[in-house]
Design a protein around this motif. Structure first.
Motif, PDB file in Angstrom:
ATOM      1  N   GLY A  52     -38.987 -40.982  16.617  1.00  0.00           N
ATOM      2  CA  GLY A  52     -38.308 -41.838  15.650  1.00  0.00           C
ATOM      3  C   GLY A  52     -37.257 -42.681  16.333  1.00  0.00           C
ATOM      4  N   PRO A  54     -33.847 -44.115  17.764  1.00  0.00           N
ATOM      5  CA  PRO A  54     -32.607 -43.470  18.229  1.00  0.00           C
ATOM      6  C   PRO A  54     -31.589 -43.438  17.090  1.00  0.00           C
ATOM      7  CG  PRO A  54     -33.332 -45.133  19.797  1.00  0.00           C
ATOM      8  CD  PRO A  54     -34.218 -45.263  18.601  1.00  0.00           C
ATOM      9  N   GLN A  60     -36.512 -38.235  12.949  1.00  0.00           N
ATOM     10  CA  GLN A  60     -36.879 -37.403  14.104  1.00  0.00           C
ATOM     11  C   GLN A  60     -37.165 -35.962  13.664  1.00  0.00           C
ATOM     12  OE1 GLN A  60     -33.401 -37.800  16.520  1.00  0.00           O
ATOM     13  NE2 GLN A  60     -33.810 -39.936  17.062  1.00  0.00           N
TER      14      GLN A  60
ATOM     15  N   MET B 101     -41.262 -29.455  26.051  1.00  0.00           N
ATOM     16  CA  MET B 101     -41.543 -30.186  27.291  1.00  0.00           C
ATOM     17  C   MET B 101     -41.853 -31.642  26.929  1.00  0.00           C
ATOM     18  SD  MET B 101     -44.339 -29.523  30.345  1.00  0.00           S
ATOM     19  CE  MET B 101     -43.730 -27.937  30.858  1.00  0.00           C
ATOM     20  N   ARG B 149     -24.934 -35.148  25.630  1.00  0.00           N
ATOM     21  CA  ARG B 149     -25.590 -36.427  25.919  1.00  0.00           C
ATOM     22  C   ARG B 149     -25.066 -37.101  27.170  1.00  0.00           C
ATOM     23  NH1 ARG B 149     -26.921 -39.457  20.168  1.00  0.00           N
ATOM     24  NH2 ARG B 149     -27.830 -37.602  19.227  1.00  0.00           N
ATOM     25  N   HIS B 156     -37.368 -43.619  34.257  1.00  0.00           N
ATOM     26  CA  HIS B 156     -38.836 -43.557  34.141  1.00  0.00           C
ATOM     27  C   HIS B 156     -39.378 -44.969  34.325  1.00  0.00           C
ATOM     28  CE1 HIS B 156     -42.789 -42.878  32.470  1.00  0.00           C
ATOM     29  NE2 HIS B 156     -42.529 -41.628  32.135  1.00  0.00           N
ATOM     30  N   ARG B 162     -34.116 -47.340  27.141  1.00  0.00           N
ATOM     31  CA  ARG B 162     -32.848 -47.555  26.437  1.00  0.00           C
ATOM     32  C   ARG B 162     -32.699 -46.650  25.218  1.00  0.00           C
ATOM     33  NH1 ARG B 162     -32.909 -53.991  26.071  1.00  0.00           N
ATOM     34  NH2 ARG B 162     -35.133 -53.519  25.936  1.00  0.00           N
ATOM     35  N   GLY B 163     -33.789 -46.470  24.458  1.00  0.00           N
ATOM     36  CA  GLY B 163     -33.724 -45.598  23.282  1.00  0.00           C
ATOM     37  C   GLY B 163     -33.470 -44.153  23.684  1.00  0.00           C
ATOM     38  N   ALA B 164     -34.157 -43.704  24.739  1.00  0.00           N
ATOM     39  CA  ALA B 164     -34.025 -42.319  25.214  1.00  0.00           C
ATOM     40  C   ALA B 164     -32.633 -42.060  25.776  1.00  0.00           C
ATOM     41  CB  ALA B 164     -35.079 -42.040  26.277  1.00  0.00           C
ATOM     42  N   LEU B 166     -29.880 -43.775  24.682  1.00  0.00           N
ATOM     43  CA  LEU B 166     -28.981 -43.858  23.525  1.00  0.00           C
ATOM     44  C   LEU B 166     -29.000 -42.543  22.733  1.00  0.00           C
ATOM     45  CD1 LEU B 166     -27.274 -46.073  22.073  1.00  0.00           C
ATOM     46  CD2 LEU B 166     -29.311 -46.578  20.719  1.00  0.00           C
ATOM     47  N   ASP B 167     -30.187 -42.008  22.548  1.00  0.00           N
ATOM     48  CA  ASP B 167     -30.358 -40.777  21.786  1.00  0.00           C
ATOM     49  C   ASP B 167     -31.569 -40.021  22.340  1.00  0.00           C
ATOM     50  OD1 ASP B 167     -30.741 -38.728  20.017  1.00  0.00           O
ATOM     51  OD2 ASP B 167     -31.167 -40.005  18.278  1.00  0.00           O
ATOM     52  N   ASN B 169     -32.931 -37.399  21.639  1.00  0.00           N
ATOM     53  CA  ASN B 169     -33.812 -36.762  20.651  1.00  0.00           C
ATOM     54  C   ASN B 169     -34.978 -37.649  20.222  1.00  0.00           C
ATOM     55  OD1 ASN B 169     -32.426 -34.083  19.864  1.00  0.00           O
ATOM     56  ND2 ASN B 169     -30.784 -35.586  19.957  1.00  0.00           N
ATOM     57  N   ALA B 170     -34.905 -38.925  20.520  1.00  0.00           N
ATOM     58  CA  ALA B 170     -36.018 -39.820  20.187  1.00  0.00           C
ATOM     59  C   ALA B 170     -37.286 -39.433  20.946  1.00  0.00           C
ATOM     60  CB  ALA B 170     -35.640 -41.271  20.494  1.00  0.00           C
ATOM     61  N   VAL B 171     -37.121 -38.775  22.103  1.00  0.00           N
ATOM     62  CA  VAL B 171     -38.278 -38.330  22.902  1.00  0.00           C
ATOM     63  C   VAL B 171     -38.115 -36.906  23.444  1.00  0.00           C
ATOM     64  CG1 VAL B 171     -39.195 -40.564  23.668  1.00  0.00           C
ATOM     65  CG2 VAL B 171     -37.262 -39.553  24.879  1.00  0.00           C
ATOM     66  N   PRO B 173     -36.396 -33.804  21.796  1.00  0.00           N
ATOM     67  CA  PRO B 173     -35.634 -33.383  20.597  1.00  0.00           C
ATOM     68  C   PRO B 173     -34.970 -32.015  20.723  1.00  0.00           C
ATOM     69  CG  PRO B 173     -37.964 -33.014  20.248  1.00  0.00           C
ATOM     70  CD  PRO B 173     -37.848 -33.628  21.627  1.00  0.00           C
ATOM     71  N   GLU B 175     -31.805 -31.114  20.493  1.00  0.00           N
ATOM     72  CA  GLU B 175     -30.771 -30.813  19.490  1.00  0.00           C
ATOM     73  C   GLU B 175     -31.406 -30.448  18.145  1.00  0.00           C
ATOM     74  OE1 GLU B 175     -27.309 -33.747  21.382  1.00  0.00           O
ATOM     75  OE2 GLU B 175     -28.409 -34.376  19.608  1.00  0.00           O
ATOM     76  N   ILE B 176     -32.488 -31.122  17.826  1.00  0.00           N
ATOM     77  CA  ILE B 176     -33.184 -30.834  16.563  1.00  0.00           C
ATOM     78  C   ILE B 176     -33.768 -29.426  16.600  1.00  0.00           C
ATOM     79  CG2 ILE B 176     -35.184 -31.493  15.148  1.00  0.00           C
ATOM     80  CD1 ILE B 176     -34.551 -34.427  16.105  1.00  0.00           C
ATOM     81  N   LEU B 177     -34.355 -29.061  17.725  1.00  0.00           N
ATOM     82  CA  LEU B 177     -34.939 -27.719  17.853  1.00  0.00           C
ATOM     83  C   LEU B 177     -33.858 -26.640  17.795  1.00  0.00           C
ATOM     84  CD1 LEU B 177     -37.698 -28.382  20.531  1.00  0.00           C
ATOM     85  CD2 LEU B 177     -38.031 -27.934  18.092  1.00  0.00           C
TER      86      LEU B 177
END
Lengths: 93, 230
Positions: A52, A54, A60, B101, B149, B156, B162-164, B166-167, B169-171, B173, B175-177
């Motif tokens: 999802g 950022p 997400q 992973m 963070r 890579h 840039r998204g990865a 910034l956050d 968890n976008a790829v 996750p 913190e979510i787990l």
């Protein structure tokens, strides 16, 4: 290539008795399909933002939960599920 | 920068986003299109941008890029299999041990895997070395889940990080787990998650790294793995 690499890791883990679920983006759906993976969740998201946007924790989390449900519920190999919705910019950072 | 002494063709322009003078991994797919098709992408992008000027609705731009990304990568790959292994999850997830992973290319600050012996390689250099990367064995980085963070680095050569950055968890996750473990959805989260650069040699992954990683996760007594490619 990343999707193929992770697909190969999934196959190796499954062979060794570890259950897997792969979360991939729609752009790479054909490549994941042809790898005959046990469980795949397809997200309608952008490359490099598989789960999802950022900062969009709700989106997400929904993707992660859908993947974990698939891990538990898939009864046969090559189970592929599409996460509904769409990629949205922004969210709560 | 492009050679200023002559006119650049549209073909050169569209190709320059894929590991060229204008490397932009979000748009590297343009190189795979014939001129006319890439031209249509640009024309439609500008048209929609005109609409944004009037109503401020940016979603149509994101949707445009998304649809073209899907269109661009729609072809099949080089690895087709007839069937494959399937391990059922023996226990409910709430009693299982789960590992994360990702092929995101994350690592912990101070533990740079140092690809090709290069210390502190930049993202731009990783993109320049993409062909070398695709011939190489991948390196697995162990990352304690919950790593702050500011300590989580990403590099890579295959995608726009840039998204990865910034956050994560976008790829990745983690913190979510951790939240889901705390809520009891997951029995136990393996305290170390893993990341590698998925742009790598498939032969070396299948014959060398992969089997090692399997043994590592078996030692960690993992029941199940959440795998996230980018």
């Amino acid at each position: 290539m990343c999707h193929v690499s992770v697909g190969h890791v999934a196959r190796l883990l499954e062979e060794s008795g570890i259950a897997t679920v792969v979360v991939g983006i729609r752009a790479f759906r054909p490549r994941l399909e042809e790898m005959a993976l046990p469980r795949v969740l397809i997200t309608p998201h952008m490359m490099g933002r598989t789960l999802g946007p950022p900062g969009d924790r709700d989106r997400q989390r929904a993707a992660v939960i859908a993947a974990l449900e698939l891990l538990e519920e898939a009864e046969q190999p090559e189970t592929l599920v599409d996460l509904p919705g769409a990629y949205r910019p922004g969210g709560d950072q | 920068m492009p050679d200023q002494t002559r006119n650049e063709s549209f073909e050169e322009f569209k190709n320059s986003f894929a590991y060229g003078s204008r490397t932009d991994l979000n748009f590297k797919f343009l190189a795979g299109f014939p001129d006319e098709e890439a031209g249509r992408f640009v024309q439609d992008l500008l048209w929609k941008l005109g609409d944004v000027i009037d109503d401020g609705q940016c979603d149509r731009i994101v949707e445009h890029v998304y649809e073209w990304q899907v269109h661009a990568y729609a072809g099949a790959g080089d690895y087709a299999y007839e069937g494959g292994p399937f391990t059922p999850l023996e226990k409910p997830l709430s009693q299982s041990r789960l590992v994360l992973m990702s092929s995101s290319g994350h690592f912990v600050e101070g533990e740079d895997p140092g690809p090709f012996g290069v210390k502190n390689m930049t993202q731009a250099e990783a993109a320049e070395r993409i062909l070398q990367c695709l011939r190489s064995e991948p390196t697995l980085s162990a990352i304690p889940v919950g790593t702050p963070r500011e300590k989580l680095m990403v590099r890579h050569g295959g995608y726009d990080v840039r998204g990865a950055r910034l956050d994560p968890n976008a790829v990745f996750p983690h913190e979510i787990l951790l939240d889901l473990e705390e809520e009891g959805v997951i029995g136990e989260l393996v305290p170390e998650a893993y990341s590698f650069v998925g742009a790598c040699s498939q032969r070396r992954l299948l014959n060398q790294s992969g089997p090692r990683w399997v043994r590592l996760l078996q030692e960690r007594e993992v029941d199940a793995a959440l795998l996230v490619p980018v």
